[in-house]
Design a protein around this motif. Structure first.
Motif, PDB file in Angstrom:
ATOM      1  N   ASP B 211      50.508  52.537  37.630  1.00 23.02           N
ATOM      2  CA  ASP B 211      51.291  51.521  38.326  1.00 23.02           C
ATOM      3  C   ASP B 211      50.556  51.010  39.571  1.00 23.02           C
ATOM      4  OD1 ASP B 211      53.576  49.901  38.174  1.00 23.02           O
ATOM      5  OD2 ASP B 211      54.613  51.069  39.718  1.00 23.02           O
ATOM      6  N   GLU B 212      49.264  50.738  39.366  1.00 24.48           N
ATOM      7  CA  GLU B 212      48.428  50.177  40.427  1.00 24.48           C
ATOM      8  C   GLU B 212      47.755  48.927  39.872  1.00 24.48           C
ATOM      9  OE1 GLU B 212      47.080  54.446  42.402  1.00 24.48           O
ATOM     10  OE2 GLU B 212      45.681  53.353  41.123  1.00 24.48           O
ATOM     11  N   PRO B 213      47.309  48.013  40.769  1.00 22.55           N
ATOM     12  CA  PRO B 213      46.655  46.790  40.269  1.00 22.55           C
ATOM     13  C   PRO B 213      45.522  47.119  39.293  1.00 22.55           C
ATOM     14  CG  PRO B 213      47.062  46.603  42.614  1.00 22.55           C
ATOM     15  CD  PRO B 213      47.439  48.016  42.231  1.00 22.55           C
ATOM     16  N   ALA B 214      45.501  46.405  38.159  1.00 19.60           N
ATOM     17  CA  ALA B 214      44.474  46.650  37.147  1.00 19.60           C
ATOM     18  C   ALA B 214      43.118  46.164  37.657  1.00 19.60           C
ATOM     19  CB  ALA B 214      44.845  45.920  35.857  1.00 19.60           C
ATOM     20  N   GLN B 215      42.086  46.935  37.331  1.00 22.48           N
ATOM     21  CA  GLN B 215      40.762  46.630  37.875  1.00 22.48           C
ATOM     22  C   GLN B 215      40.155  45.360  37.291  1.00 22.48           C
ATOM     23  OE1 GLN B 215      38.396  50.146  37.330  1.00 22.48           O
ATOM     24  NE2 GLN B 215      39.162  51.081  39.205  1.00 22.48           N
ATOM     25  N   GLU B 216      40.500  45.044  36.057  1.00 23.89           N
ATOM     26  CA  GLU B 216      39.832  43.923  35.379  1.00 23.89           C
ATOM     27  C   GLU B 216      40.287  42.573  35.899  1.00 23.89           C
ATOM     28  OE1 GLU B 216      41.534  46.299  33.965  1.00 23.89           O
ATOM     29  OE2 GLU B 216      40.359  47.315  32.433  1.00 23.89           O
ATOM     30  N   PHE B 217      41.407  42.551  36.618  1.00 27.84           N
ATOM     31  CA  PHE B 217      41.955  41.266  37.065  1.00 27.84           C
ATOM     32  C   PHE B 217      42.122  41.299  38.574  1.00 27.84           C
ATOM     33  CE2 PHE B 217      43.274  42.158  32.785  1.00 27.84           C
ATOM     34  CZ  PHE B 217      43.003  40.977  32.114  1.00 27.84           C
ATOM     35  N   LYS B 218      41.454  40.374  39.246  1.00 32.05           N
ATOM     36  CA  LYS B 218      41.610  40.305  40.691  1.00 32.05           C
ATOM     37  C   LYS B 218      42.957  39.657  41.009  1.00 32.05           C
ATOM     38  CE  LYS B 218      37.555  38.307  41.046  1.00 32.05           C
ATOM     39  NZ  LYS B 218      36.349  37.622  41.525  1.00 32.05           N
ATOM     40  N   PRO B 219      43.611  40.080  42.092  1.00 31.69           N
ATOM     41  CA  PRO B 219      44.876  39.425  42.449  1.00 31.69           C
ATOM     42  C   PRO B 219      44.651  37.990  42.930  1.00 31.69           C
ATOM     43  CG  PRO B 219      44.274  41.085  44.090  1.00 31.69           C
ATOM     44  CD  PRO B 219      43.287  41.219  42.968  1.00 31.69           C
ATOM     45  N   TYR B 220      43.551  37.770  43.652  1.00 34.01           N
ATOM     46  CA  TYR B 220      43.293  36.437  44.208  1.00 34.01           C
ATOM     47  C   TYR B 220      41.795  36.251  44.396  1.00 34.01           C
ATOM     48  CZ  TYR B 220      43.005  39.226  48.501  1.00 34.01           C
ATOM     49  OH  TYR B 220      42.679  40.173  49.420  1.00 34.01           O
ATOM     50  N   GLU B 221      41.423  35.017  44.693  1.00 35.06           N
ATOM     51  CA  GLU B 221      40.036  34.712  45.031  1.00 35.06           C
ATOM     52  C   GLU B 221      40.031  33.601  46.074  1.00 35.06           C
ATOM     53  OE1 GLU B 221      36.848  35.419  45.745  1.00 35.06           O
ATOM     54  OE2 GLU B 221      36.900  36.382  43.760  1.00 35.06           O
ATOM     55  N   PHE B 222      39.007  33.613  46.903  1.00 37.06           N
ATOM     56  CA  PHE B 222      38.851  32.548  47.912  1.00 37.06           C
ATOM     57  C   PHE B 222      37.882  31.488  47.415  1.00 37.06           C
ATOM     58  CE2 PHE B 222      40.049  36.168  50.668  1.00 37.06           C
ATOM     59  CZ  PHE B 222      41.118  35.591  51.333  1.00 37.06           C
ATOM     60  N   TYR B 223      38.156  30.248  47.774  1.00 40.13           N
ATOM     61  CA  TYR B 223      37.255  29.134  47.465  1.00 40.13           C
ATOM     62  C   TYR B 223      37.125  28.277  48.722  1.00 40.13           C
ATOM     63  CZ  TYR B 223      38.666  30.690  42.840  1.00 40.13           C
ATOM     64  OH  TYR B 223      38.932  31.466  41.750  1.00 40.13           O
ATOM     65  N   GLU B 224      35.892  27.913  49.045  1.00 40.14           N
ATOM     66  CA  GLU B 224      35.640  27.047  50.207  1.00 40.14           C
ATOM     67  C   GLU B 224      35.486  25.628  49.686  1.00 40.14           C
ATOM     68  OE1 GLU B 224      35.099  29.001  53.161  1.00 40.14           O
ATOM     69  OE2 GLU B 224      35.318  27.177  54.369  1.00 40.14           O
ATOM     70  N   ARG B 225      36.448  24.772  49.904  1.00 37.83           N
ATOM     71  CA  ARG B 225      36.387  23.405  49.369  1.00 37.83           C
ATOM     72  C   ARG B 225      36.799  22.414  50.455  1.00 37.83           C
ATOM     73  NH1 ARG B 225      35.858  24.165  43.593  1.00 37.83           N
ATOM     74  NH2 ARG B 225      34.706  26.125  43.679  1.00 37.83           N
ATOM     75  N   GLY B 226      35.960  21.368  50.605  1.00 39.09           N
ATOM     76  CA  GLY B 226      36.273  20.347  51.610  1.00 39.09           C
ATOM     77  C   GLY B 226      36.410  20.943  53.004  1.00 39.09           C
ATOM     78  N   GLY B 227      35.653  22.006  53.254  1.00 38.15           N
ATOM     79  CA  GLY B 227      35.727  22.658  54.558  1.00 38.15           C
ATOM     80  C   GLY B 227      36.983  23.493  54.749  1.00 38.15           C
ATOM     81  N   VAL B 228      37.719  23.699  53.667  1.00 34.29           N
ATOM     82  CA  VAL B 228      38.967  24.450  53.765  1.00 34.29           C
ATOM     83  C   VAL B 228      38.831  25.771  53.021  1.00 34.29           C
ATOM     84  CG1 VAL B 228      41.422  24.449  53.126  1.00 34.29           C
ATOM     85  CG2 VAL B 228      40.330  22.329  53.895  1.00 34.29           C
ATOM     86  N   LYS B 229      39.280  26.852  53.626  1.00 29.59           N
ATOM     87  CA  LYS B 229      39.288  28.143  52.945  1.00 29.59           C
ATOM     88  C   LYS B 229      40.589  28.260  52.146  1.00 29.59           C
ATOM     89  CE  LYS B 229      38.424  33.069  53.572  1.00 29.59           C
ATOM     90  NZ  LYS B 229      38.018  34.136  54.502  1.00 29.59           N
ATOM     91  N   ILE B 230      40.428  28.213  50.823  1.00 27.51           N
ATOM     92  CA  ILE B 230      41.586  28.206  49.925  1.00 27.51           C
ATOM     93  C   ILE B 230      41.698  29.566  49.243  1.00 27.51           C
ATOM     94  CG2 ILE B 230      42.614  27.090  47.892  1.00 27.51           C
ATOM     95  CD1 ILE B 230      40.689  24.693  48.469  1.00 27.51           C
ATOM     96  N   ALA B 231      42.894  30.121  49.218  1.00 27.24           N
ATOM     97  CA  ALA B 231      43.134  31.327  48.419  1.00 27.24           C
ATOM     98  C   ALA B 231      43.954  30.927  47.200  1.00 27.24           C
ATOM     99  CB  ALA B 231      43.888  32.371  49.230  1.00 27.24           C
ATOM    100  N   VAL B 232      43.490  31.320  46.007  1.00 31.07           N
ATOM    101  CA  VAL B 232      44.267  31.132  44.791  1.00 31.07           C
ATOM    102  C   VAL B 232      44.730  32.511  44.329  1.00 31.07           C
ATOM    103  CG1 VAL B 232      44.285  30.321  42.402  1.00 31.07           C
ATOM    104  CG2 VAL B 232      42.979  29.067  44.137  1.00 31.07           C
ATOM    105  N   ILE B 233      46.049  32.696  44.262  1.00 29.46           N
ATOM    106  CA  ILE B 233      46.621  33.967  43.807  1.00 29.46           C
ATOM    107  C   ILE B 233      47.126  33.762  42.380  1.00 29.46           C
ATOM    108  CG2 ILE B 233      48.329  35.766  44.263  1.00 29.46           C
ATOM    109  CD1 ILE B 233      48.452  34.809  47.152  1.00 29.46           C
TER     110      ILE B 233
END
Lengths: 139, 565
Positions: B211-233
């Motif tokens: 019952d812990e986060p699975a290793q194969e799938f990240k919960p989120y990732e960051f993307y730097e776009r248009g000078g903006v730090k975006i998190a996609v969950i």
């Protein structure tokens, strides 16, 4: 959407239990257990966190977590089981945190209840409805 | 070919985003001349970030017809709210003219006639053209795939999802989340995910043992776009082991896990995220509730329930975007993010009219390459239809009526059950029915057609159970499917009642007699979630039935009486 005979019996059994025990009987078993734990004291509704899934992936092993900062004991009840009592976790004065995690079996859709006894002798309660479903038609 | 009106384009000034009381008065582009690709793609690039959302493609590589639902009932807080508004009410709500392209794309009425005028929709070669055009305007646009991508066709089944992976890799998404992908089995999912050149996200994909986060799938990732730090969950479908066969992916556990979602939002904000996007496969009503419970999400890109909405829905400070299914739409969302805050947005739901949007040649070739080894099997004509064949609707669709008829006659059953899935394109009267068409509405890795006996009482238990999965007033207890389709039996349903009290008047149609709770009935169905189900594959059952019929002609289904709406 197919059911093995065993699953059919399980579901049938759950239905039979619900029919055989009127709601009042179930409710009084839960009330009795809470009264025995609290000695009839008033029970508040903040200070206890109960984490359980909205819909159980497997009713035979449902992960739950209870926590109540400063509690000396937390009692867990499965209100719809033939025997509602699940466990009472006691926390000594040296406990690093008042948190417990376990897996419980649920006979069908029902409320899971956590009652905490605080160090000052007060009580608090939290409950969550956990659905146990046949499933199989999500699209 | 295509004439009349253009599409809704939505934009809001920064000052209007916060404190906006509602939507609905946005201006509509009114173009009197013929509809063109330029018009479909027209968009005044806005702000500094662009999101492109595709979801629930269900392996539809080629253009198809897709009829939106007539019956889509909302309950509890969602009664009468979008996406539970259909037909003329939907057009009125959004100011869509009758007979316009938007009418055809977004509502069900006059579908067969409008389909002949406006043609097929979708096709990933057309989607590629749209994605490239957006990238031409905003080279660093984020492309996000909401999942249900590696499922739903003949070629996807026979390649274990490889055809879709090859095509999507060429489209170059930045991230993806999941649902039906897991029905390929966990070993295959792990194999495919390992090789992906983009991120596989799911904050609610847990290891079942610990019952812990699975290793194969990240919960989120960051993307730097248009000078903006975006998190996609990422948020995968919460009820995978319940709605689909859990034995195919026993190592994983899911659930909504909104408290963990809040932790993730807090975590990415603490790490400096200026924009938080949730790529979700929750279903629309669940996303609305989650947006009210979890704070700090700017945009939810919503999938699973296949809704297509021409405007975002605002919940608190979160905008929710619904981008349809089967490759029929692409959403573009431009955002103005300044000082760590979303200040405004501009949104367009782009319908992929396949006769208007030029296919991307490179992608078209890649798609044909995937299909080439199977072309003869795909193209074989099995029969014809005189009836519009579609699936979407809460209680029945003509495709499922046909499938239930096939089960009743081919499996010699009294009652048939077909799962309430929402995928599957439509066919219009006069169309040939090819093998590919049959697979488009039946393909799955657990498609065996069982035949067993069930008591009347047990059939009611099933209907009540599935009914609660769609009509429970709390969205968190809904699974996002439609009602199980029933052949050979009629019933009444009061959607406003609690579980156990919704279903009544169950009647065996062949005799007109009430269903006897104590009697056993021979029931045929498919898509059982139980392991070791036996029987022929459903697509073979349906093919055999259509061959015998030659031409399919169905009467409207009136066997379900609905009340409490």
């Amino acid at each position: 959407m197919d059911f093995t005979r065993r699953e059919t019996l399980v579901i049938g059994g759950a239905t039979a239990v619900a029919v055989a025990l009127p709601m009042q009987a179930m409710a009084s078993a839960v009330d009795d257990a809470i009264n025995a734990f609290t000695g009839g004291a008033a029970v508040g509704d903040s200070g206890v966190t109960l984490d359980a899934p909205e819909i159980a992936e497997n009713g035979n092993t449902v992960p739950i977590e209870v926590s109540a900062e400063g509690a000396t004991a937390i009692m867990v009840l499965a209100a719809g089981n033939p025997t509602p009592g699940v466990a009472t976790f006691n926390f000594g004065p040296l406990a690093g945190s008042q948190t417990a995690k376990t897996r419980i079996r649920l006979a069908g859709t029902q409320d899971v209840i956590a009652v905490a006894k605080m160090a000052d002798g007060s009580f608090a309660k939290s409950q969550k409805n956990v659905k146990v479903t046949i499933g199989g038609c999500g699209g | 070919m295509i004439s009349r009106r253009d599409f809704l384009q939505v934009s809001m000034a920064a000052s209007a985003l916060y404190g906006a009381s509602g939507f609905g008065n946005w201006a509509k582009l009114a173009a009197q001349q013929a509809l063109t690709q330029d018009q479909l793609l027209e968009f005044d690039t806005f702000g500094n970030v662009s999101l492109i959302h595709v979801t629930d493609i269900h392996a539809q590589l080629k253009p198809i017809y897709f009829r939106e639902p007539e019956i889509n009932i909302g309950v509890g807080p969602n009664k009468g709210e979008v996406p539970h508004v259909t037909g003329a009410d939907f057009r009125k709500l959004y100011g869509i003219d009758d007979g316009s392209p938007s009418h055809y794309a977004l509502t069900y009425n006059d579908f067969s006639a409008l389909a002949k005028e406006y043609g097929r929709v979708g096709g990933l070669d057309r989607v590629a053209t749209v994605v490239k055009a957006i990238r031409a305007a905003r080279p660093d646009a984020l492309l996000l795939d909401g999942g249900d991508t590696w499922h739903g066709s003949y070629t996807c089944y026979h390649t274990n999802g490889q055809d879709m992976v090859n095509v999507m890799n060429a489209l170059k998404p930045d991230a993806m989340t999941f649902h039906w992908e897991f029905t390929l089995g966990q070993d295959r999912v792990r194999e495919l995910v390992e090789g992906l050149p983009f991120d596989a996200l799911g904050q609610n994909i847990f290891d079942a043992t610990w019952d812990e986060p699975a290793q194969e799938f990240k919960p989120y990732e960051f993307y730097e776009r248009g000078g903006v730090k975006i998190a996609v969950i990422g948020q995968a479908f919460p009820y995978m082991p319940i709605a689909n066969p859990g034995w195919m992916f026993p190592d994983y556990s899911f659930g909504i896990r909104d408290e963990h979602m809040q932790q993730m939002v807090d975590e990415v904000r603490a790490e400096g995220a200026e924009l938080v996007v949730c790529l979700s496969h929750n279903g629309f009503d669940v996303d609305k509730k989650m947006a009210s419970v979890v704070s700090g999400i700017d945009v939810i890109l919503s999938g699973h329930t296949h809704d297509a909405l021409p405007e975002p829905v605002l919940v608190g400070d979160t905008i929710i975007i619904a981008s349809g299914s089967n490759g029929k739409f692409v959403s573009r969302v431009d955002l103005d993010v300044r000082d760590g805050q979303m200040m405004g947005f501009r949104h367009k739901l782009i319908p992929i009219f396949s006769d208007v949007i030029e296919p991307d040649a490179e992608m078209a070739a890649l798609i044909d390459e995937q299909r080439a080894p199977y072309q003869a099997e795909l193209d074989e004509v099995i029969g014809q239809t005189d009836t519009l064949l579609y699936r979407r609707g809460n209680f029945n669709g003509s495709w499922d009526d046909l499938i239930c008829d096939a089960l009743l006659s081919e499996r010699d059953a009294e009652i048939a059950m077909s799962p309430g899935v929402r995928w599957g394109p439509s066919l219009i009267p006069g169309d040939n029915i090819t093998r590919e068409d049959i697979w488009n509405v039946t393909s799955m890795t657990y498609g065996k057609a069982y035949r067993s006996e069930m008591t009347g009482e047990f059939i009611k238990v099933i209907l009540e159970d599935v009914g609660d999965n769609i009509f429970n007033p709390d969205p968190y207890y809904q699974q996002g499917g439609d009602m199980v389709r029933i052949g050979g039996m009629g019933y009444s349903i009061d959607v406003s009642k609690p579980q156990g009290e919704r279903i009544s008047d169950m009647t065996l149609l062949s005799t007109g007699e009430p269903i006897d709770p104590a009697r056993s009935y021979v029931v045929a169905g498919w898509a059982s979630v139980n392991e070791n189900t036996e029987g022929p594959q459903i697509w073979d059952v349906v093919e055999s039935h259509i061959r015998k019929k030659g031409t399919v002609s169905l009467e409207p289904n009136t066997s379900v009486k609905v009340s409490g709406v």
